[in-house]
Scaffold this motif. Structure first.
Motif, PDB file in Angstrom:
ATOM      1  N   GLY A  38       0.810  -1.215   0.000  1.00 26.54           N
ATOM      2  CA  GLY A  38       0.000   0.000   0.000  1.00 26.54           C
ATOM      3  C   GLY A  38       0.837   1.257   0.000  1.00 26.54           C
ATOM      4  O   GLY A  38       0.487   2.257  -0.647  1.00 26.54           O
ATOM      5  N   ALA A  39       1.972   1.228   0.710  1.00 23.16           N
ATOM      6  CA  ALA A  39       2.873   2.389   0.744  1.00 23.16           C
ATOM      7  C   ALA A  39       3.449   2.656  -0.643  1.00 23.16           C
ATOM      8  O   ALA A  39       3.531   3.807  -1.088  1.00 23.16           O
ATOM      9  N   MET A  76      -9.985  10.733 -12.676  1.00 19.71           N
ATOM     10  CA  MET A  76     -11.149   9.873 -12.471  1.00 19.71           C
ATOM     11  C   MET A  76     -10.703   8.480 -12.008  1.00 19.71           C
ATOM     12  O   MET A  76     -11.307   7.900 -11.090  1.00 19.71           O
ATOM     13  N   VAL A  77      -9.636   7.946 -12.625  1.00 19.29           N
ATOM     14  CA  VAL A  77      -9.125   6.632 -12.233  1.00 19.29           C
ATOM     15  C   VAL A  77      -8.628   6.650 -10.796  1.00 19.29           C
ATOM     16  O   VAL A  77      -8.913   5.738 -10.008  1.00 19.29           O
ATOM     17  N   ILE A  78      -7.902   7.716 -10.434  1.00 20.07           N
ATOM     18  CA  ILE A  78      -7.376   7.841  -9.070  1.00 20.07           C
ATOM     19  C   ILE A  78      -8.518   7.936  -8.057  1.00 20.07           C
ATOM     20  O   ILE A  78      -8.505   7.284  -7.006  1.00 20.07           O
ATOM     21  N   LEU A  79      -9.535   8.730  -8.372  1.00 16.97           N
ATOM     22  CA  LEU A  79     -10.675   8.900  -7.470  1.00 16.97           C
ATOM     23  C   LEU A  79     -11.435   7.588  -7.283  1.00 16.97           C
ATOM     24  O   LEU A  79     -11.793   7.217  -6.161  1.00 16.97           O
ATOM     25  N   ILE A  80     -11.686   6.881  -8.392  1.00 10.16           N
ATOM     26  CA  ILE A  80     -12.384   5.592  -8.318  1.00 10.16           C
ATOM     27  C   ILE A  80     -11.575   4.592  -7.491  1.00 10.16           C
ATOM     28  O   ILE A  80     -12.133   3.841  -6.679  1.00 10.16           O
ATOM     29  N   THR A  81     -10.253   4.594  -7.677  1.00  9.82           N
ATOM     30  CA  THR A  81      -9.375   3.687  -6.927  1.00  9.82           C
ATOM     31  C   THR A  81      -9.430   3.979  -5.431  1.00  9.82           C
ATOM     32  O   THR A  81      -9.492   3.067  -4.606  1.00  9.82           O
ATOM     33  N   GLN A  82      -9.435   5.260  -5.079  1.00 12.87           N
ATOM     34  CA  GLN A  82      -9.500   5.647  -3.668  1.00 12.87           C
ATOM     35  C   GLN A  82     -10.824   5.224  -3.037  1.00 12.87           C
ATOM     36  O   GLN A  82     -10.851   4.726  -1.910  1.00 12.87           O
ATOM     37  N   VAL A  83     -11.912   5.433  -3.756  1.00 12.80           N
ATOM     38  CA  VAL A  83     -13.227   5.029  -3.248  1.00 12.80           C
ATOM     39  C   VAL A  83     -13.294   3.511  -3.081  1.00 12.80           C
ATOM     40  O   VAL A  83     -13.793   3.000  -2.063  1.00 12.80           O
ATOM     41  N   LEU A  87     -13.861   1.318   0.376  1.00 14.43           N
ATOM     42  CA  LEU A  87     -14.923   0.320   0.522  1.00 14.43           C
ATOM     43  C   LEU A  87     -14.362  -1.040   0.929  1.00 14.43           C
ATOM     44  O   LEU A  87     -14.952  -1.743   1.760  1.00 14.43           O
ATOM     45  N   VAL A  88     -13.223  -1.409   0.341  1.00 15.99           N
ATOM     46  CA  VAL A  88     -12.590  -2.692   0.689  1.00 15.99           C
ATOM     47  C   VAL A  88     -12.194  -2.699   2.161  1.00 15.99           C
ATOM     48  O   VAL A  88     -12.438  -3.675   2.882  1.00 15.99           O
ATOM     49  N   ILE A  89     -11.582  -1.600   2.629  1.00 18.67           N
ATOM     50  CA  ILE A  89     -11.173  -1.506   4.032  1.00 18.67           C
ATOM     51  C   ILE A  89     -12.391  -1.575   4.948  1.00 18.67           C
ATOM     52  O   ILE A  89     -12.364  -2.250   5.987  1.00 18.67           O
ATOM     53  N   TYR A  90     -13.484  -0.899   4.549  1.00 13.95           N
ATOM     54  CA  TYR A  90     -14.686  -0.880   5.385  1.00 13.95           C
ATOM     55  C   TYR A  90     -15.311  -2.267   5.499  1.00 13.95           C
ATOM     56  O   TYR A  90     -15.651  -2.729   6.602  1.00 13.95           O
ATOM     57  N   PHE A  91     -15.453  -2.968   4.367  1.00 12.87           N
ATOM     58  CA  PHE A  91     -16.131  -4.259   4.374  1.00 12.87           C
ATOM     59  C   PHE A  91     -15.218  -5.398   4.843  1.00 12.87           C
ATOM     60  O   PHE A  91     -15.714  -6.478   5.193  1.00 12.87           O
ATOM     61  N   GLN A  92     -13.895  -5.177   4.824  1.00 13.06           N
ATOM     62  CA  GLN A  92     -12.963  -6.203   5.267  1.00 13.06           C
ATOM     63  C   GLN A  92     -12.347  -5.869   6.626  1.00 13.06           C
ATOM     64  O   GLN A  92     -11.315  -6.426   6.995  1.00 13.06           O
ATOM     65  N   LYS A  93     -12.987  -4.955   7.374  1.00 10.78           N
ATOM     66  CA  LYS A  93     -12.377  -4.482   8.618  1.00 10.78           C
ATOM     67  C   LYS A  93     -12.208  -5.603   9.644  1.00 10.78           C
ATOM     68  O   LYS A  93     -11.232  -5.618  10.396  1.00 10.78           O
ATOM     69  N   GLU A  94     -13.141  -6.558   9.687  1.00  9.06           N
ATOM     70  CA  GLU A  94     -13.007  -7.661  10.634  1.00  9.06           C
ATOM     71  C   GLU A  94     -11.831  -8.562  10.267  1.00  9.06           C
ATOM     72  O   GLU A  94     -11.087  -9.019  11.135  1.00  9.06           O
TER      73      GLU A  94
END
Length: 248
Positions: A38-39, A76-83, A87-94
């Motif tokens: 990620g870094a 647009m690609v950067i913004l979509i990637t960030q969103v 979402l991945v972090i939110y739904f995979q938080k457990e």
């Protein structure tokens, strides 16, 4: 210029994650390859954002539609990637929480200041326990599974966990118990903080959640404004004039 500054901030954040050796980030990035990946992604996004900022300036000043279109597409690609990442972090938080638990517990079990392997990782964990005033991940009981302490019959305890001022100067390695302790020794006999670092980290995240969300929202708004401005400029340029392209 604004996007070049934004790119520099993202780039700097990625470099900081890789270079930091004294905080909880260091514990994660040295234990989990996903954070290190990620870094590198942040560094790439930051460099790309800086490049896009430069191309956007050139395209706007010289009214070059292809550069403005490229600028819009990349944003647009950067913004979509960030969103998508959010979402991945939110739904995979457990799942992430379980992975974090595994990383820290493994570190505690293998911790030995006499072993020079992964010294930076151990220093980072000592720093976390001392700064947050916590012990272990879920509590001091986690240290009962440490191989070195088991061999010492639990007569030592981690100095960075200590709630005593006399150990504050050392802050790393293991400290001996007082001779007044008799019989079988457990973590309950140690002069350490009762709070586990998991609670401390969660509290820090909750306290700073507004700042984190604010920064993320600000970045997204700036990128969205850049997209709107670039597409507006692109529509106002009625004909392509390649004579305006800067010549080398």
């Amino acid at each position: 210029l604004l996007f070049q500054i934004l790119g520099a901030v993202i780039l700097g954040f990625g470099i900081w994650i890789l270079a930091d050796k004294t905080s909880f980030i260091a514990v994660l990035q040295m234990s989990s390859p996903s954070l290190k990946t990620g870094a590198y992604i942040l560094i790439g996004v930051g460099a790309l954002t800086m490049l896009m900022g430069f191309l956007g300036c050139v395209g706007a000043v010289n009214e070059i539609r292809c550069l403005l279109g490229l600028y819009f597409t990349c944003l647009m690609v950067i913004l979509i990637t960030q969103v998508a990442a959010g979402l991945v972090i939110y739904f995979q938080k457990e799942t992430l929480k379980e992975e974090l638990h595994r990383i820290v517990i493994n570190l505690i079990e293998k911790y030995d200041r006499l072993d020079d392997n992964e010294r930076n990782l151990k220093d980072a964990w000592d720093y976390v326990q001392k700064q947050i005033a916590c012990c272990g991940w879920t509590g001091a009981k986690d240290w009962e599974n440490n191989e070195f302490l088991i061999n010492q019959s639990m007569t030592l305890y981690p100095c960075s966990c200590s709630n005593s001022s006399k150990d504050s100067q050392k802050g790393s390695g293991f400290c001996p118990l007082d001779d007044t302790v008799n019989g079988t020794v457990t973590y309950a006999d140690w002069p350490v903080h009762e709070q586990g670092c998991m609670d401390g980290v969660e509290k820090w995240l909750k306290d700073n959640l507004g700042v984190i969300l604010g920064v993320c929202t600000g970045v997204a708004v700036v990128e969205l404004l850049g997209m709107i401005l670039s597409i507006s400029l692109c529509k106002n340029i009625h004909s392509e004039d390649y004579t305006k392209v800067p010549k080398s």
